[in-house]
Motif scaffolding. Structure first.
Motif, short mmCIF file in Angstrom:
data_model
loop_
_atom_site.label_atom_id
_atom_site.label_comp_id
_atom_site.label_asym_id
_atom_site.label_seq_id
_atom_site.Cartn_x
_atom_site.Cartn_y
_atom_site.Cartn_z
N LEU A 58 4.77 -29.22 30.76
CA LEU A 58 4.65 -28.41 31.97
C LEU A 58 3.69 -28.98 32.91
O LEU A 58 3.92 -28.78 34.13
CB LEU A 58 4.29 -27.04 31.42
N GLN A 59 2.63 -29.55 32.51
CA GLN A 59 1.64 -30.34 33.58
C GLN A 59 2.34 -31.27 34.18
O GLN A 59 2.27 -31.52 35.51
CB GLN A 59 0.47 -30.83 32.83
N ASP A 60 3.23 -32.03 33.50
CA ASP A 60 3.88 -33.18 34.15
C ASP A 60 4.90 -32.70 35.27
O ASP A 60 5.02 -33.17 36.07
CB ASP A 60 4.51 -34.06 32.96
N ALA A 61 5.50 -31.62 34.80
CA ALA A 61 6.63 -31.10 35.72
C ALA A 61 6.06 -30.42 36.93
O ALA A 61 6.46 -30.74 38.14
CB ALA A 61 7.49 -30.02 34.68
N LEU A 62 4.90 -29.85 36.62
CA LEU A 62 4.31 -29.22 37.75
C LEU A 62 3.56 -30.23 38.52
O LEU A 62 3.82 -30.22 40.00
CB LEU A 62 3.02 -28.34 37.35
N ALA A 63 2.97 -31.36 38.01
CA ALA A 63 2.71 -32.51 38.93
C ALA A 63 3.84 -33.22 39.91
O ALA A 63 3.52 -33.38 41.09
CB ALA A 63 1.95 -33.67 38.13
N LEU A 64 4.92 -33.37 39.08
CA LEU A 64 6.08 -33.84 39.82
C LEU A 64 6.75 -33.02 40.95
O LEU A 64 6.83 -33.51 42.16
CB LEU A 64 7.16 -34.37 38.87
N THR A 65 6.68 -31.62 40.66
CA THR A 65 6.97 -30.53 41.81
C THR A 65 6.13 -30.83 42.75
O THR A 65 6.44 -30.65 44.08
CB THR A 65 7.06 -29.31 41.15
N LEU A 66 4.72 -30.68 42.90
CA LEU A 66 3.93 -30.80 43.61
C LEU A 66 3.82 -32.21 44.53
O LEU A 66 3.85 -32.10 46.05
CB LEU A 66 2.46 -30.59 43.34
N LEU A 67 3.96 -33.15 43.85
CA LEU A 67 4.07 -34.44 44.57
C LEU A 67 5.45 -34.35 45.52
O LEU A 67 5.41 -35.02 46.74
CB LEU A 67 4.20 -35.62 43.51
N ILE A 68 6.38 -33.94 45.08
CA ILE A 68 7.70 -33.98 45.67
C ILE A 68 7.66 -33.05 47.02
O ILE A 68 7.88 -33.32 48.30
CB ILE A 68 9.09 -33.52 44.90
N ALA A 69 7.15 -31.93 46.68
CA ALA A 69 6.76 -30.86 47.74
C ALA A 69 5.97 -31.38 48.90
O ALA A 69 6.21 -31.21 50.20
CB ALA A 69 6.21 -29.58 47.20
N VAL A 70 4.86 -32.05 48.48
CA VAL A 70 3.99 -32.59 49.54
C VAL A 70 4.71 -33.98 50.22
O VAL A 70 4.36 -34.09 51.43
CB VAL A 70 2.53 -32.87 49.11
N MET A 71 4.91 -34.97 49.50
CA MET A 71 5.42 -36.16 50.09
C MET A 71 6.83 -36.23 50.71
O MET A 71 6.99 -36.99 51.45
CB MET A 71 5.44 -37.20 48.92
N ILE A 72 7.52 -35.28 50.39
CA ILE A 72 9.05 -34.93 50.99
C ILE A 72 9.08 -33.75 51.79
O ILE A 72 9.38 -34.00 52.63
CB ILE A 72 10.14 -35.18 49.94
N GLY A 73 8.91 -32.77 50.87
CA GLY A 73 8.75 -31.55 51.51
C GLY A 73 8.46 -31.23 52.79
O GLY A 73 8.75 -30.79 53.73
N PHE A 74 6.97 -31.39 52.81
CA PHE A 74 6.09 -31.24 53.79
C PHE A 74 6.38 -31.95 55.23
O PHE A 74 6.63 -31.35 56.25
CB PHE A 74 4.48 -31.54 53.48
N PRO A 75 6.81 -33.50 54.94
CA PRO A 75 6.99 -34.02 56.11
C PRO A 75 8.50 -33.77 56.73
O PRO A 75 8.55 -33.55 58.05
CB PRO A 75 6.95 -35.69 55.93
N THR A 76 9.36 -33.21 55.84
CA THR A 76 10.78 -32.85 56.30
C THR A 76 10.42 -31.41 57.25
O THR A 76 11.07 -31.25 58.30
CB THR A 76 11.52 -32.58 55.25
#
Length: 249
Positions: A58-76
């Motif tokens: 669950l930690q790995d899934a959460l870390a991946l979700t946060l990474l995608i949200a910040v590095m892709i979702g935020f700039p988009t």
């Protein structure tokens, strides 16, 4: 019948080729460094407040979700909401526009962010080496994400003498003072400036046709259309002069 003014490299929807300054590598690099600093700051904050009493999967899934949200979702989301600007681009006076000079939409911002994360900078990009290599060989300083999205990064700060071409016609001063200019897109302002700066290079028919198209778009944005018998030149001059007056005030 459409008319084209060959004064630059970007062609607007009004068939006006804009003489805009394409952002160079140095200014884009500084803007990107600011954006990366903001993103990493957000990641640190999110990881600090994330729950720790969960299993490793669950930690790995959460870390991946946060990474995608910040590095892709935020700039988009940022570039979509601001019509082509991130915090770094705002600081450096830059903006992402379509190849035709128009404002980008969600799909353009998403393609740029996805390609930037996967190809240009991080997953396959060797820390930005691919983006640097492609930009160096691009006449407009494009990276892979710009080519796929059909976008280019430009400077929005125009020379002072070009801005001063917009002189307030006395007969329109009172009308202009009551305008709502808050929804006037930056790309329309840039196109109107270019029209005014190249006005005397056009024949009379082109002055009217191009000016009318620009005036129609500006009028729709400010919800105050040009009166039918008013020439586009004083109409656009009044709008830009009033916008400059308010900015100075």
């Amino acid at each position: 019948m459409s008319h084209t003014i060959r004064v630059g490299d970007l062609v607007t929807g009004e068939a006006v080729v804009l003489d805009l300054r394409v952002a160079q590598l140095a200014s884009r690099a500084v803007a990107y460094a600011i954006d990366v600093a903001v993103q990493f700051g957000l990641l640190v904050i999110l990881f600090l407040i994330a729950p720790v009493d969960i299993d490793n999967a669950l930690q790995d899934a959460l870390a991946l979700t946060l990474l995608i949200a910040v590095m892709i979702g935020f700039p988009t989301a940022m570039e979509t909401a601001t019509r082509g600007r991130s915090l770094g681009k705002l600081a450096m006076g830059l903006r992402v526009v379509r190849d035709d000079g128009g404002a980008i939409r969600f799909r353009h911002a998403l393609v740029r962010s996805l390609t930037g994360f996967v190809v240009d900078f991080w997953v396959l990009g060797l820390g930005g080496a691919i983006a640097l290599f492609v930009s160096l060989f691009s006449p407009q300083g494009k990276r892979v994400g710009d080519y796929l999205a059909g976008t280019v990064v430009i400077h929005t700060r125009v020379p002072r003498q070009e801005v001063e071409l917009a002189v307030m016609p006395p007969q329109l001063a009172e009308w202009a003072s009551g305008l709502d200019l808050s929804q006037l897109p930056e790309e329309l302002v840039l196109a109107a400036r270019q029209y005014l700066s190249r006005y005397h290079e056009l024949n009379e028919q082109a002055r009217w046709d191009l000016g009318s198209r620009l005036s129609d778009d500006v009028g729709a944005a400010i919800r105050s259309p040009r009166v039918e018998y008013t020439h586009p030149h004083p109409y656009l001059s009044a709008v830009l002069a009033e916008r400059r007056r308010r900015a100075a005030r």
